[in-house]
Write a protein that holds these residues in place. Structure first.
Motif, PDB file in Angstrom:
ATOM      1  N   VAL A 207      38.307  33.892  47.163  1.00 39.19           N
ATOM      2  CA  VAL A 207      39.527  34.384  47.797  1.00 39.19           C
ATOM      3  C   VAL A 207      40.158  35.425  46.880  1.00 39.19           C
ATOM      4  N   GLY A 208      40.973  36.293  47.473  1.00 40.53           N
ATOM      5  CA  GLY A 208      41.667  37.305  46.694  1.00 40.53           C
ATOM      6  C   GLY A 208      40.724  38.302  46.044  1.00 40.53           C
ATOM      7  N   GLN A 209      41.197  38.966  45.004  1.00 47.96           N
ATOM      8  CA  GLN A 209      40.386  39.989  44.336  1.00 47.96           C
ATOM      9  C   GLN A 209      39.604  39.433  43.155  1.00 47.96           C
ATOM     10  N   GLY A 210      39.835  38.196  42.794  1.00 45.85           N
ATOM     11  CA  GLY A 210      39.035  37.579  41.742  1.00 45.85           C
ATOM     12  C   GLY A 210      39.394  38.059  40.346  1.00 45.85           C
ATOM     13  N   THR A 211      38.541  37.720  39.400  1.00 46.28           N
ATOM     14  CA  THR A 211      38.769  38.034  37.992  1.00 46.28           C
ATOM     15  C   THR A 211      38.552  39.526  37.729  1.00 46.28           C
ATOM     16  N   PRO A 212      39.549  40.224  37.197  1.00 45.65           N
ATOM     17  CA  PRO A 212      39.400  41.663  36.957  1.00 45.65           C
ATOM     18  C   PRO A 212      38.264  41.979  35.982  1.00 45.65           C
ATOM     19  N   LEU A 213      37.623  43.115  36.198  1.00 43.69           N
ATOM     20  CA  LEU A 213      36.491  43.522  35.366  1.00 43.69           C
ATOM     21  C   LEU A 213      36.852  43.587  33.893  1.00 43.69           C
ATOM     22  N   HIS A 214      38.044  44.092  33.570  1.00 39.73           N
ATOM     23  CA  HIS A 214      38.376  44.296  32.149  1.00 39.73           C
ATOM     24  C   HIS A 214      38.411  42.971  31.391  1.00 39.73           C
ATOM     25  N   LEU A 215      38.691  41.866  32.091  1.00 37.93           N
ATOM     26  CA  LEU A 215      38.667  40.568  31.425  1.00 37.93           C
ATOM     27  C   LEU A 215      37.240  40.152  31.093  1.00 37.93           C
ATOM     28  N   TRP A 216      36.311  40.423  32.002  1.00 41.79           N
ATOM     29  CA  TRP A 216      34.903  40.140  31.713  1.00 41.79           C
ATOM     30  C   TRP A 216      34.405  41.020  30.563  1.00 41.79           C
ATOM     31  N   GLN A 217      34.858  42.265  30.542  1.00 41.88           N
ATOM     32  CA  GLN A 217      34.402  43.178  29.494  1.00 41.88           C
ATOM     33  C   GLN A 217      34.886  42.775  28.102  1.00 41.88           C
ATOM     34  N   SER A 218      35.928  41.963  28.057  1.00 42.09           N
ATOM     35  CA  SER A 218      36.427  41.494  26.762  1.00 42.09           C
ATOM     36  C   SER A 218      36.064  40.030  26.511  1.00 42.09           C
ATOM     37  N   SER A 219      35.163  39.489  27.329  1.00 40.85           N
ATOM     38  CA  SER A 219      34.759  38.095  27.187  1.00 40.85           C
ATOM     39  C   SER A 219      33.896  37.892  25.944  1.00 40.85           C
ATOM     40  N   ALA A 220      34.308  36.978  25.073  1.00 43.14           N
ATOM     41  CA  ALA A 220      33.523  36.682  23.872  1.00 43.14           C
ATOM     42  C   ALA A 220      32.184  36.053  24.250  1.00 43.14           C
ATOM     43  N   HIS A 221      32.202  35.146  25.211  1.00 45.63           N
ATOM     44  CA  HIS A 221      30.956  34.502  25.640  1.00 45.63           C
ATOM     45  C   HIS A 221      29.958  35.538  26.153  1.00 45.63           C
TER      46      HIS A 221
ATOM     47  N   THR B 209      36.432  32.287  35.084  1.00 47.79           N
ATOM     48  CA  THR B 209      37.183  32.985  34.045  1.00 47.79           C
ATOM     49  C   THR B 209      36.245  33.301  32.886  1.00 47.79           C
ATOM     50  N   PRO B 210      36.562  34.309  32.083  1.00 49.26           N
ATOM     51  CA  PRO B 210      35.605  34.798  31.081  1.00 49.26           C
ATOM     52  C   PRO B 210      35.124  33.788  30.052  1.00 49.26           C
ATOM     53  N   GLU B 211      35.887  32.757  29.767  1.00 41.41           N
ATOM     54  CA  GLU B 211      35.433  31.754  28.803  1.00 41.41           C
ATOM     55  C   GLU B 211      35.204  30.412  29.505  1.00 41.41           C
ATOM     56  N   ASP B 212      34.958  30.462  30.807  1.00 39.62           N
ATOM     57  CA  ASP B 212      34.882  29.283  31.668  1.00 39.62           C
ATOM     58  C   ASP B 212      33.794  28.305  31.204  1.00 39.62           C
ATOM     59  N   SER B 213      34.190  27.049  30.966  1.00 34.30           N
ATOM     60  CA  SER B 213      33.225  26.042  30.520  1.00 34.30           C
ATOM     61  C   SER B 213      32.303  25.593  31.653  1.00 34.30           C
TER      62      SER B 213
ATOM     63  N   ILE C 176      30.511  27.583  33.381  1.00 34.73           N
ATOM     64  CA  ILE C 176      29.333  28.439  33.315  1.00 34.73           C
ATOM     65  C   ILE C 176      28.392  27.903  32.227  1.00 34.73           C
ATOM     66  N   PRO C 177      27.103  27.756  32.536  1.00 33.95           N
ATOM     67  CA  PRO C 177      26.159  27.239  31.521  1.00 33.95           C
ATOM     68  C   PRO C 177      25.774  28.330  30.526  1.00 33.95           C
ATOM     69  N   TRP C 178      26.695  28.637  29.638  1.00 40.74           N
ATOM     70  CA  TRP C 178      26.482  29.736  28.697  1.00 40.74           C
ATOM     71  C   TRP C 178      25.241  29.528  27.839  1.00 40.74           C
ATOM     72  N   HIS C 179      24.899  28.291  27.530  1.00 46.40           N
ATOM     73  CA  HIS C 179      23.734  28.018  26.682  1.00 46.40           C
ATOM     74  C   HIS C 179      22.430  28.411  27.369  1.00 46.40           C
ATOM     75  N   ARG C 180      22.452  28.516  28.706  1.00 48.17           N
ATOM     76  CA  ARG C 180      21.264  28.929  29.459  1.00 48.17           C
ATOM     77  C   ARG C 180      21.287  30.412  29.804  1.00 48.17           C
ATOM     78  N   ALA C 181      22.375  31.085  29.524  1.00 45.52           N
ATOM     79  CA  ALA C 181      22.555  32.464  29.993  1.00 45.52           C
ATOM     80  C   ALA C 181      21.887  33.473  29.059  1.00 45.52           C
ATOM     81  N   ARG C 182      21.236  34.456  29.672  1.00 45.26           N
ATOM     82  CA  ARG C 182      20.608  35.557  28.938  1.00 45.26           C
ATOM     83  C   ARG C 182      20.973  36.866  29.623  1.00 45.26           C
ATOM     84  N   LYS C 183      21.056  37.925  28.823  1.00 46.60           N
ATOM     85  CA  LYS C 183      21.378  39.258  29.350  1.00 46.60           C
ATOM     86  C   LYS C 183      20.115  40.103  29.482  1.00 46.60           C
ATOM     87  N   ILE C 184      20.007  40.806  30.596  1.00 45.10           N
ATOM     88  CA  ILE C 184      18.962  41.810  30.772  1.00 45.10           C
ATOM     89  C   ILE C 184      19.640  43.173  30.661  1.00 45.10           C
TER      90      ILE C 184
END
Length: 252
Positions: free
Chosen positions: A7-21, A188-192, A194-202
């Motif tokens: 719903v709504g516009q969701g989490t703004p991009l700039h917050l993801w771009q500053s996500s430590a995770h 949210t950018p530091e959301d627990s 999300i399975p961060w331990h399984r996440a990989r970036k391409i």
């Protein structure tokens, strides 16, 4: 599934771009994700999810010459409920055509791409989840790498397809990779959650992102809402910008 998370516009991009995770995620090479001798089986809940979730990865797989199998679970006919401009009958024809055009824009070899349309009901996949598992399982081999939407992605079809794919892959011994798509909207950018331990970036080059953007713009139906009934577009600009970062994420 989260309670009504899209719903709504969701989490703004700039917050993801500053996500430590997100910043700290390890990179992974496409050739490592889908090794030589493996086939990539992409299982998309709706026509467009294959591009939104892994349009960059698909380009890399095509460049490597990996065999590709695409399974479109539904025809996406429920994306504009109540619309006269985009009624279900029209969408069931148009949306697969849009997918074909998008895949062409990505540079995929459509002549050799094996593409199955499973014909399940849009927005009601969970009601036929076991039938879907059986369908997927019939088309998998142990050496396959299955790419599908995350089992906790926040959309009922995405989650049902993720579960069915996971169970089918487990049954035959195939490898499962999950793709967050709507996660970027509700999480949210530091959301627990999300399975961060399984996440990989391409990592994606500028050219790859540009082709992915061009491919997404083949989905005219999803870029348009229906102002007559106050229906906003599914792929609004703020949705697209979150899906067009210089990387894609997979859960291994």
């Amino acid at each position: 599934m989260k309670t009504n998370p899209i719903v709504g516009q969701g989490t703004p991009l700039h917050l993801w771009q500053s996500s430590a995770h997100l910043t700290q995620l390890p990179y992974i090479d496409i050739a490592e994700l889908v090794p030589e001798g493996s086939r990539a089986v992409i299982i998309a809940p709706h026509p467009d999810d294959e591009v939104l979730g892994c349009g960059g990865l698909l380009q890399g797989l095509a460049a490597l010459g990996r065999p590709l199998q695409l399974i479109s679970v539904t025809d996406g006919s429920a994306s504009h409920p109540g619309s006269r401009r985009w009624p279900a009958q029209r969408l069931s024809v148009v949306r697969p055509q849009e997918s074909a055009q998008a895949l062409h824009r990505l540079g995929l070899p459509l002549h050799s791409l094996k593409w199955l349309r499973a014909g399940f009901s849009d927005s009601h996949v969970a009601a036929q989840e076991d039938e879907l598992r059986q369908f997927i399982q019939r088309h998998l081999k142990p050496t396959d790498v299955v790419l599908t939407t995350w089992r906790e992605d926040g959309h009922c079809d995405h989650e049902a397809v993720g579960r069915a794919s996971a169970n089918a892959a487990r049954a035959v011994g195939a490898t499962l990779l999950e793709l967050p798509v709507w996660t970027w909207h509700w999480a949210t950018p530091e959301d627990s959650q999300i399975p961060w331990h399984r996440a990989r970036k391409i990592p994606l080059t500028t050219d790859v992102v540009a082709r992915k953007r061009h491919a997404i713009h083949a989905f005219a139906s999803q870029l348009e809402g229906d102002p007559q009934i106050g229906l906003p577009p599914v792929l609004a600009p703020y949705v697209l910008e979150r899906l067009l970062q210089p990387f894609e994420v997979v859960f291994v």
